[in-house]
Every structure is written in structure tokens, then in C-alpha cells.
Design a protein around this motif. Structure first.
Motif, mmCIF file in Angstrom:
data_model
loop_
_atom_site.group_PDB
_atom_site.id
_atom_site.type_symbol
_atom_site.label_atom_id
_atom_site.label_comp_id
_atom_site.label_asym_id
_atom_site.label_seq_id
_atom_site.Cartn_x
_atom_site.Cartn_y
_atom_site.Cartn_z
ATOM 1 N N ALA A 299 1.067 -0.981 -0.167
ATOM 2 C CA ALA A 299 -0.259 -0.447 0.055
ATOM 3 C C ALA A 299 0.739 1.507 -0.317
ATOM 4 O O ALA A 299 0.530 2.244 -0.620
ATOM 5 N N ALA A 300 1.883 0.985 0.658
ATOM 6 C CA ALA A 300 2.015 2.214 0.937
ATOM 7 C C ALA A 300 3.338 2.986 -0.486
ATOM 8 O O ALA A 300 3.749 3.718 -0.969
ATOM 9 N N ALA A 301 3.632 1.497 -1.268
ATOM 10 C CA ALA A 301 4.632 1.727 -2.419
ATOM 11 C C ALA A 301 3.595 2.661 -3.841
ATOM 12 O O ALA A 301 3.851 3.069 -4.012
ATOM 13 N N GLY A 302 2.384 2.016 -3.213
ATOM 14 C CA GLY A 302 1.642 2.802 -3.789
ATOM 15 C C GLY A 302 0.394 4.167 -3.612
ATOM 16 O O GLY A 302 -0.367 4.330 -4.422
ATOM 17 N N ASP A 304 -0.274 4.717 -0.924
ATOM 18 C CA ASP A 304 -1.325 4.976 0.416
ATOM 19 C C ASP A 304 -0.298 4.511 1.604
ATOM 20 O O ASP A 304 0.260 3.014 2.457
ATOM 21 N N PHE A 305 -0.164 5.808 1.909
ATOM 22 C CA PHE A 305 0.398 5.446 3.862
ATOM 23 C C PHE A 305 -0.381 5.446 4.683
ATOM 24 O O PHE A 305 0.298 6.443 5.905
ATOM 25 N N THR A 306 -1.851 5.610 5.337
ATOM 26 C CA THR A 306 -2.636 5.972 5.595
ATOM 27 C C THR A 306 -2.285 4.240 6.377
ATOM 28 O O THR A 306 -2.988 4.130 7.734
ATOM 29 N N ALA A 307 -2.791 2.841 6.214
ATOM 30 C CA ALA A 307 -2.952 2.072 6.732
ATOM 31 C C ALA A 307 -1.604 1.448 8.094
ATOM 32 O O ALA A 307 -0.387 2.234 7.610
ATOM 33 N N ALA A 308 -1.793 0.678 8.454
ATOM 34 C CA ALA A 308 -0.616 0.399 9.830
ATOM 35 C C ALA A 308 -0.500 -1.336 10.026
ATOM 36 O O ALA A 308 -1.779 -1.606 10.027
ATOM 37 N N VAL A 309 0.190 -2.404 10.751
ATOM 38 C CA VAL A 309 -0.191 -3.871 11.084
ATOM 39 C C VAL A 309 -0.414 -3.141 12.391
ATOM 40 O O VAL A 309 -0.161 -2.257 12.798
ATOM 41 N N LYS A 310 -1.252 -4.285 12.436
ATOM 42 C CA LYS A 310 -3.063 -4.748 13.666
ATOM 43 C C LYS A 310 -1.509 -4.593 14.285
ATOM 44 O O LYS A 310 -0.379 -5.732 14.617
ATOM 45 N N LEU A 311 -1.601 -3.723 16.137
ATOM 46 C CA LEU A 311 -0.498 -4.477 17.191
ATOM 47 C C LEU A 311 -1.178 -5.764 18.081
ATOM 48 O O LEU A 311 -0.610 -6.230 19.200
#
Length: 368
Positions: A299-302, A304-311
Motif C-alpha cells: 500500500a505504501a508503495a502505491g 497509501d501511507f494511511t494503513a498500519a500493522v495491527k498490534l
């Protein structure tokens, strides 16, 4: 039940020693009882022989000799009447020998008389013999005198002589009959004691057999039941039923040692299963974390920097790497925001510069 539980916890050799020890003790008791009973029977038999049978025999022999002596006196008178000197001498010898035998048997009879009333009767017999012997001697002496045979027969036929003989024979017969009755009573008592002894030995033998069977049952149950529990526990462990209950670990014997070994095996298998499940969980978490990181990076490569890994649900290494990835995405997002902001300022300055350049060109043309 408490007794069986206590017995079940004993060492196998202790169980066998106790069980067979009890059996041996009871067998020894049976042997001792039988031996004592045989001794009592032997003593009773000896007493019956010495006191009853021999006493009766002596008494009956006394009366037989009494009759023999009476007949011999009669034969002596007949021999005197027949002038048979040889027969007279033989009769006299028989009378003398019979007197000795009678006195000897009378002495032998005395120790066999136990009852006080019989002893009292027997004490009158020597006086009767004295009277009897005196009467017999008088008949012999009278027979040898003038007109002796007729006088001798008068003495023999006299009430006094016949009374002396009959009283003597009757007294001895009475003592013999009482002793015979006593011997019969003693025999019945001996039979009763023998029956009691036989029943006692049978009861003790039955008790020994019951104790032996009980010992076999208790030893067998105290071994087979725990072994069945151990077999069930091992079967459950082999079938991966690691929460099965291992019994008898508190036994301080061979069964307890085996049960504690199985319990240790159970703990080892439970720990191995826990580690295996932990490895499986870690592998699953690693795969899930890797998938999530891959999706975030894609997503970041596309852009989209809004996603995050769930902790949530992550710990240790996986929590650290997820946090680092989220931090990287966050940093990248801020960087791109800054770059985007700077790019807008540069575009405005270029536009202003272009406008100035155009103005300058216009001014130059006008000047020309």
C-alpha cells in the motif's frame, strides 16, 4: 477399605511375607492343636488302658480265679473221696498258686481304682479273701480227716461258706461293673473330645484356607488394579490425552515408583505439547505478521501511507517488528507530506519568475 488401602501400599515382598506368614502361623496353630489333641487322646487312651481296661481285666481275672479256686477245692474233696493222692496234691498246688495269683492281681488292681467309693469297697476285699482262704483251708483240712469228705461237703454247702464266696465275687463284680460303666463314660467323653478336636481343626483349616484365599485376592487386587490404572494412563498418553489422571503416585512401593515415572512422562509430554503448540502459534503469527507487513508495504508503495500493522495479539519479536514497520510508515507519511509542501512553494516561485521574465521581455520590446 482402609485396611486394603494400607495393604495395597506395602512392598510386594512385604505383602507376600505377611500373607504367607499369617498362613504359616495358622498352619502352625493347626499343627500345634492337632499335636496337643493327639497327646491328650494318647494320654486318655493310656489312662483308659491303665486305669479302666487293665483294672477291669484284673477284677474279672480275680473272679475267674475265685471260681477256679472254688472248683479246685471241690475237685480236691472228690480226689480225697477217690483216694487219688496225685489229684489231691495237684489240687493243693493249684490252690496255693491261685492264692498267690489272687493276691498279686489284687495289688495290681488297687492303683487302677480312682473313685473314692470304689476304693472303700476294694479295701474290704482283703478281709473277704482272708475269710475265703481260711474257709478253703478248713475244707481241705476237714476233707483229709476221718469222715472228712462228708464234713467237707457240709462246709461247702453251708450258708456261711457260700455267702463268703458270693459276697467276695459280688463285691469284685460290682467294682468291675462300675469301672466298666466309668470306662464307657470315659470313652464317650474321649469320643466327644475327639469330635470337638476334629471340628476345631476343620474350622482352623477352613480359616487357613479363607486366609490364604484372602491373601491371594488382596495381593492380586493390590497389583492388578494399579497396573490396570497405569496401563490406562499410558494408553491415554499414547493417544495424546495428556490430561489423564495418573493414580497411585502416593504409594511407597514398586507400583508407586512406576506411577511416579508415568507422571513424570506425562509432565514431559505436556511440556513438549505446550512447546509444539507455542511453535505452531508463533509460526501462524509470523505468517500473519508477514502478510500484514507485506500488505502495508504494498500500500505504501502505491502511495497509501494511511494503513498500519495491527498490534493486537502480538508480543515479543512480532510486536517489535510490527511497531517498527508502523513507525517507518508514519515517518514516510510525514516525509512525503513535507516533500509535497515544498514542491508547491517551488511551483509558485517559478510562476512568479516566469511572469517577471515576460514583463522584462515586454519592456525590452517597448524600449526598442
Amino acid at each position: 477399605m482402609n485396611l486394603f488401602s494400607a495393604f495395597a501400599k506395602l512392598m510386594l515382598k512385604t505383602k507376600l511375607i505377611l500373607g504367607f506368614g499369617f498362613v504359616l502361623v495358622l498352619a502352625a496353630a493347626i499343627a500345634w492343636t492337632a499335636h496337643r489333641g493327639l497327646d491328650e487322646q494318647s494320654a486318655t487312651t493310656r489312662q483308659m488302658y491303665d486305669k479302666d481296661l487293665m483294672g477291669i481285666s484284673y477284677l474279672r481275672q480275680l473272679n475267674r480265679d475265685n471260681n477256679l479256686m472254688a472248683r479246685t477245692v471241690n475237685r480236691l474233696v472228690l480226689a480225697v473221696n477217690a483216694n487219688d493222692a496225685e489229684a489231691v496234691a495237684k489240687a493243693e498246688a493249684t490252690i496255693a498258686d491261685t492264692k498267690k495269683v489272687l493276691m498279686a492281681n489284687l495289688e495290681k488292681t488297687k492303683p487302677t481304682i480312682i473313685r473314692a467309693e470304689l476304693k472303700a469297697k476294694l479295701e474290704t476285699v482283703p478281709k473277704m479273701y482272708d475269710d475265703y482262704f481260711a474257709a478253703a483251708d478248713k475244707i481241705v483240712a476237714t476233707a483229709k480227716g476221718p469222715d472228712g469228705v462228708a464234713q467237707a461237703y457240709k462246709i461247702i454247702a453251708s450258708k456261711e461258706y457260700q455267702g463268703t464266696i458270693n459276697t467276695l465275687i459280688g463285691t469284685i463284680k460290682e467294682i468291675s461293673d462300675v469301672k466298666s460303666k466309668g470306662a464307657e463314660t470315659n470313652m464317650e467323653a474321649a469320643d466327644a473330645r475327639s469330635d470337638d478336636l476334629d471340628r476345631l481343626i476343620q474350622i482352623m483349616f477352613g480359616g487357613m484356607a479363607a486366609l490364604a484365599l484372602l491373601t491371594i485376592y488382596m495381593v492380586n487386587k493390590s497389583i492388578n488394579t494399579p497396573l490396570a490404572d497405569l496401563n490406562r494412563a499410558l494408553t491415554d498418553l499414547a493417544a495424546s490425552k495428556l490430561d489423564t489422571t495418573v493414580h497411585n503416585t502416593d504409594y511407597p512401593n514398586e507400583i508407586g515408583e512406576m506411577a511416579r515415572a508415568v507422571a513424570k512422562l506425562q509432565l514431559a509430554l505436556q511440556e513438549a505439547d505446550r512447546l509444539a503448540k507455542a511453535d505452531q502459534a508463533n509460526n501462524k503469527l509470523a505468517q500473519e505478521t508477514t502478510r500484514q507487513i507485506g500488505e502495508i508495504i504494498s500500500a505504501a508503495a502505491g502511495g497509501d501511507f494511511t494503513a498500519a500493522v495491527k498490534l493486537e495479539g502480538k508480543e515479543g519479536f512480532f510486536l517489535d517488528i510490527a511497531s517498527q514497520v508502523n513507525k517507518l510508515i508514519e515517518t514516510s507519511r510525514h516525509a512525503f507530506k513535507a516533500i509535497s509542501s515544498n514542491a508547491g512553494s517551488l511551483s509558485l516561485a517559478a510562476e512568479e519568475l516566469s511572469a517577471v521574465s515576460i514583463q522584462m521581455s515586454s519592456n525590452a520590446e517597448e524600449t526598442t
